[in-house]
Write an enzyme that holds these catalytic residues in place. Structure first.
Site, short mmCIF file in Angstrom:
data_model
loop_
_atom_site.label_atom_id
_atom_site.label_comp_id
_atom_site.label_asym_id
_atom_site.label_seq_id
_atom_site.Cartn_x
_atom_site.Cartn_y
_atom_site.Cartn_z
N ASP A 1 3.30 -12.07 0.18
CA ASP A 1 3.90 -11.39 -0.86
C ASP A 1 4.62 -10.02 0.24
O ASP A 1 3.95 -9.68 1.23
CB ASP A 1 3.19 -10.58 -1.76
N MET B 1 11.65 -4.69 6.36
CA MET B 1 10.44 -5.11 5.82
C MET B 1 9.42 -4.26 5.84
O MET B 1 9.13 -3.75 7.21
CB MET B 1 9.91 -6.54 6.26
N HIS C 1 1.42 -3.90 -6.04
CA HIS C 1 2.52 -3.55 -5.17
C HIS C 1 2.11 -3.53 -3.83
O HIS C 1 2.58 -3.20 -2.80
CB HIS C 1 3.66 -2.75 -5.25
N ASP D 1 -1.37 -8.36 -4.43
CA ASP D 1 -0.52 -9.29 -4.91
C ASP D 1 -0.26 -10.77 -4.74
O ASP D 1 -0.35 -11.52 -5.29
CB ASP D 1 1.14 -8.69 -4.95
#
Length: 173
Positions: free
Chosen positions: A7, A20, A146, A151
């Site tokens: 994730d 990212m 999150h 996750d």
């Protein structure tokens, strides 16, 4: 083959123009205790504040994160150390998560240990249910926070459920 549930969180919709922020991975096995977490310094001056807010970090914090090349090299090493056979990338939304991981691997290392393909958890579940609208997120045990390791772990729990309770023919090493 070893499955790695991944994730990512980002500060925008696409890699290269945006960054990212962090990512997590879990080796899918019975224990779900082998994890990787990386926080990456931005690669672009462009960011979407709303997208960044999802990660729980602000821009000033992310500027102090680790060098992306070093993070990707460490991730590759972790994958290879924890993989029996070919590593397989799987995520909830591989159209998004894969796009960033693949781009970062190729941009910073010139290779991707996952190769050129990935799997989508949602599609596997919908296929087992024979319903393209089937809902599966209620099967997570770990709360969706999150934080990418949380996750990824929750999504890995669903994959294990699909194997044990729904008869998914998958070998997890």
């Amino acid at each position: 083959m070893s499955y790695f549930m991944v994730d990512i969180e980002s500060d925008g919709p696409i890699p290269g123009d945006f960054s990212m922020v962090c990512f997590g991975a879990v080796l899918v096995d019975e224990k779900l205790d082998r994890t990787f977490y990386g926080k990456l310094k931005p690669i672009s001056d462009t960011f979407n504040p709303d997208a960044l807010a999802v990660s729980g970090f602000n821009r000033e914090e992310t500027m102090k994160f680790d060098d992306p090349e070093q993070v990707m090299l460490a991730f590759e090493e972790w994958i290879l150390e924890n993989s029996k056979g070919r590593p397989v990338f799987i995520s909830d939304n591989n159209g998004f998560d894969w796009m960033f991981i693949c781009w970062y691997f190729h941009h910073f290392t010139g290779r991707n240990p996952f190769g050129f393909s990935s799997r989508r958890l949602s599609d596997l579940y919908c296929g087992l249910e024979k319903d393209t609208f089937a809902q599966w997120k209620h099967l997570r045990k770990t709360e969706h926070t999150h934080h990418p390791v949380d996750d990824a772990r929750g999504n890995a729990e669903v994959l294990l459920y699909m194997k044990k309770e729904m008869g998914l023919n998958i070998v997890l090493k």
